[in-house]
Design an enzyme around this catalytic site. Sequence first.
Site, PDB file in Angstrom:
ATOM      1  N   HIS B 216       0.820  -1.189  -0.013  1.00 26.31           N
ATOM      2  CA  HIS B 216      -0.012  -0.077  -0.070  1.00 26.31           C
ATOM      3  C   HIS B 216       0.727   1.213   0.078  1.00 26.31           C
ATOM      4  O   HIS B 216       0.414   2.082  -0.335  1.00 26.31           O
ATOM      5  CB  HIS B 216      -1.009  -0.005   1.371  1.00 26.31           C
ATOM      6  CG  HIS B 216      -2.229  -1.155   0.874  1.00 26.31           C
ATOM      7  ND1 HIS B 216      -3.506  -0.459   0.919  1.00 26.31           N
ATOM      8  CD2 HIS B 216      -2.245  -2.097   0.458  1.00 26.31           C
ATOM      9  CE1 HIS B 216      -4.353  -1.185   0.614  1.00 26.31           C
ATOM     10  NE2 HIS B 216      -3.729  -2.499   0.282  1.00 26.31           N
ATOM     11  N   SER B 220       0.126  -1.078  -6.456  1.00 20.96           N
ATOM     12  CA  SER B 220       0.342  -2.394  -7.142  1.00 20.96           C
ATOM     13  C   SER B 220       1.059  -2.293  -8.417  1.00 20.96           C
ATOM     14  O   SER B 220       0.911  -1.112  -9.016  1.00 20.96           O
ATOM     15  CB  SER B 220      -0.945  -2.979  -7.350  1.00 20.96           C
ATOM     16  OG  SER B 220      -1.699  -3.209  -6.174  1.00 20.96           O
ATOM     17  N   LYS B 244     -14.304  -8.545  -8.026  1.00 19.34           N
ATOM     18  CA  LYS B 244     -13.775  -9.202  -8.882  1.00 19.34           C
ATOM     19  C   LYS B 244     -12.956 -10.424  -8.190  1.00 19.34           C
ATOM     20  O   LYS B 244     -12.857 -11.599  -8.498  1.00 19.34           O
ATOM     21  CB  LYS B 244     -12.522  -8.220  -9.630  1.00 19.34           C
ATOM     22  CG  LYS B 244     -11.946  -9.208 -10.768  1.00 19.34           C
ATOM     23  CD  LYS B 244     -11.369  -8.220 -11.788  1.00 19.34           C
ATOM     24  CE  LYS B 244     -10.533  -9.008 -12.737  1.00 19.34           C
ATOM     25  NZ  LYS B 244     -10.013  -8.316 -13.874  1.00 19.34           N
ATOM     26  N   ASP B 245     -12.386 -10.122  -6.898  1.00 23.65           N
ATOM     27  CA  ASP B 245     -11.441 -10.978  -6.221  1.00 23.65           C
ATOM     28  C   ASP B 245     -12.588 -11.940  -5.582  1.00 23.65           C
ATOM     29  O   ASP B 245     -12.156 -12.940  -5.541  1.00 23.65           O
ATOM     30  CB  ASP B 245     -10.916 -10.292  -4.965  1.00 23.65           C
ATOM     31  CG  ASP B 245      -9.533  -9.457  -5.244  1.00 23.65           C
ATOM     32  OD1 ASP B 245      -9.168  -9.752  -6.492  1.00 23.65           O
ATOM     33  OD2 ASP B 245      -8.976  -8.804  -4.479  1.00 23.65           O
ATOM     34  N   GLU B 288       5.567 -33.901   0.547  1.00 23.36           N
ATOM     35  CA  GLU B 288       4.375 -33.322  -0.014  1.00 23.36           C
ATOM     36  C   GLU B 288       4.766 -32.549  -1.352  1.00 23.36           C
ATOM     37  O   GLU B 288       5.846 -32.216  -1.576  1.00 23.36           O
ATOM     38  CB  GLU B 288       3.816 -32.352   1.139  1.00 23.36           C
ATOM     39  CG  GLU B 288       3.203 -33.099   2.091  1.00 23.36           C
ATOM     40  CD  GLU B 288       2.037 -33.858   1.848  1.00 23.36           C
ATOM     41  OE1 GLU B 288       2.246 -34.900   1.693  1.00 23.36           O
ATOM     42  OE2 GLU B 288       0.941 -33.378   2.181  1.00 23.36           O
TER      43      GLU B 288
END
Lengths: 202, 814
Positions: B216, B220, B244-245, B288
């Site tokens: 922030h 971005s 959208k997220d 894994e």
Amino acid sequence: MSTDHSPEHQGHTLSGEHRPDGYEQTGLSAQETRRDFLFLTAAAFGAVGAGSVAWPFINQMNPAADTVALSTTEVNLAPIEVGQAITVMWQGKPVFIRHRTPEEISEAESVDVAALRDPQTDDQRIHEGHKQWLILVGICTHLGCVPQGQKSTDVKGEFGGWFCPCHGSHYDTSGRIRKGPAPKNLAVPKYEFLSDTNIRIG
Amino acid sequence: MGSKERKAFDNPVIEWVDSRLPVFTMMQKEYGVFPTPRNFNYFWNFGAIAMVMLVTMIITGITLAMHYNPSTHGAFDSVERIMRDVNGGWMIRYLHANGASFFFIAVYIHIFRGLYYGSYKQPRELLWILGIIIFLLMMATAFMGYVLPWGQMSFWGATVITNLFSAIPLVGDSIVTLLWGGFSVDNPTLNRFFALHFLLPFVIFAVVFLHVWALHVTGSNNPLGIDVKTEQDTLPFHPYYTMKDTFGLLVFLMIYVAFTFFMPNSLGHPDNYIEANPLVTPAHIVPEWYFLPFYAILRAITFDLTIYLAVAGAIGAVLVYQYAWKKTPDKIVADNVLILLAVLALFGIPGALLAFFKDVEALKVITDNIPLGTLSLMPAKLGGVLAMFGSIALLLVLPFIDTHPVRSARFRPWFKIAVLTLLVVFVILGVCGSKPAEGYWVPLAQIMTLAYFGFFLAVIPFLNNNEPVLRLPDSIHQAIHAAPKAVIGALLAIGLIAGMPSAAFAKSEPAPPAAAAEEKAEEAVPATPEAATGTPEATDADAAATSEEGAESAETGVPNPPPAVEGEGHAAESEHHAAAAAGGHHSVALPNEHWSFSGPFGTYDRAALQRGFQVYKQVCAACHGLERIAFRNLSALGYTEAQIKTIAAEYTITDGPDDEGEMFDRPGRPSDHFKNPYANDNQAKASNNGALPPDLSLIVKARQGGANYLYGILTGYETPPPGTELSSTQHWNKYFPGNKISMPAPLIEGAVAYEDGSPTTVSQYAHDVAQFLAWASEPEMEVRKQTGIKALLFLAVFAGLMYAVKRKIWSKVH
């Protein structure tokens, strides 16, 4: 922001115009209503989803299946002599089983029920035909301590039953509260006589 | 965070709080109006998705911790209690176990997005470094979490990974003892791993906070990689990106839910349903899936550092530095490059011979006679550990290696090829990591390791100086009209992530015969995810989801990793001391029986369960326990309460001590569990010629192939091929790993009298008892699938709604 993209400012208001579909009463356009419906439905879905996901995470704290399956205890009463008491474990709690003497029984029956804090006759606290067996959850109804009075050497309180040392509650030979801060009589668990000398608690 | 620029809120309560602690102002600023580039594609969803997965892991983890018992005696049992008795416990545990995988999927995509679009570059270097620290913390947390169920893989994974530290010179062994709190992985180790596994997620949360804070501050990055110039380039975070997220998240959750409810064990290992045994290592241990690429790098260093490799490496480093890192090489180097190359060859050839061809018989004459050939400057073990940690360390310093001014690969044609190649290399490394370290997998892993390091240490520095660049657009706003539809990108991304694990890790067909193993593995390479659905676990999958994944991952053009493992050397019977069973390979492909419980809608057949129980009771129970099943559980087979009481009362249970302190026998009650026929393991072994008949409660989940394997074992008895040596206590079973089995053929035609008129054949018995034991392993299976279908339907409708909402909101922008 130079341009306002927020959804509140989209669509046109038709207030004042007459429309057969009644939208004029709300002052909303058809487009706006459709949009609000969409948003509300989505929000409702979110709320329902969050709620149904939350439930298993709360319910996992309830007793598990194996704990529930172990919620009964069988006790053989035969070895308990008159005047003796034993403590057995049921659902992780102490259960008092007292083989009462005739004096204790008559003492319990002779009490003036109306004068009690939690009025109950002795008959309501035992199983018919098994007067001598008093079976109680051994937890003081005040704040959960275990009262004394099971062992012959214990202090039994002013009424010959049990005495809770934490805050001084006195119980009588029927396990009823007689003096001290406790609000209720000692609880009687659910139990049944499988035979004359066998009970199952729970 | 001061309150001077604060704007008053209308709501008096909010205003009261905000004027004292401006949290609402901050939320409004950082998540409401926060200016966000308007050209994000769906790859930008994965940060939010990872955040949701972190919260999911913390919530499911805390609830599991309420029931988990971190002791070597109680851990495995408490996990099984969670699966069987705790209300909804199976769901919480499967959400947690699969959640780890999906957290890593989200984070891997998030990291790769950062790589591809150059999000690590100035001014976001610290943001990237914090992200890699989160990734490291996640690996530590995931590793310790995998130890907690205290299965065989837990124990041996813990042993192998802690032993990495023994590679440190001088103090290594002391460090390992310190980590263990003893002289092997044991109770103290499990206790501290639990404590740290509980702590680390909160540390991760704190670093995530810093990561988001740093984001922030700089704002971005975006697919174009160019800076935001005017307000026209941005949109407020809410509602554009919140919606959208949410849509992207719901699609991601659908895949997560499909795995959790329909193939919850496909990303794990059957061996982990066998309780930890410090005396027996499973023949093929693998970490894994999310650790596989790094595991492959660890194993790729099979050679000591000789003096030849050291000199050749030093000269190579000088050449790389001069020709890749510098714009023009120093004159003295350029003039003498041929001499340098000659010296490089002089040392490199014997170095390579010693490192890679030592075992080649024909070259023995040469390799044995190289002077100082046995002088080791660094053991292979330390080399492997350094390479593995180095491969992650390179990610940390990447912002300082890559100084190219253009961020997005979209405008860097050479970098684009390099970074996509890196992805392929990484996936191939993952496949190598899942294979046993033998055959061509070793050199392949070595070449891919070299490629991985080459990307960071040679290619990127070279591109810094030499890469031509496409013309950058003037602004985001201007470029946006040319942008392709983002939805397609998202679908491709989802296909990619879904295709990767299912293809690489859903164990494919039953194991090939030992001798033909290599051939078979070669054939398997081009296989698609669909081919990997041979096992009941995988066919469990939502059929639609599987085909979708397949189709989309095919579209991406990214080669799917071949279906991994094949169960080579899965010492399925590791606790079955029976087998002289060297390799642990199944001899023949397992039979592919039809089971009523396979598929997303499958249910157990009550009649078959009851018949299977009869077979267990009359045949298997003579030697095998079923200790995790209580009589009360039999209600799931369709028995009434009264019938269950009768069944329980047939068993004698030792209880006590009574008032005299004596143990006494009493008839069983519904709350009692099936008894093991033997008092303890030693008695069981002594009564069975040294072989331990395993408890059957988890047998179907603990064996590669599940119910098919069980059916195979029960029907696979044959006369041994001529020339086979069998001891008097061994029998020949075509499906048993190693073929030599201690258990004599248990089922005999007609031995169990069925009341419902079903055929009393060996095949029918085997089928019924396999179904009964499948139920014993997964009593929650029916409710699990039903819940899964409801959850999927709900998510599908919700995702559709959110898509409509998102479109509506974005309609003005497009």
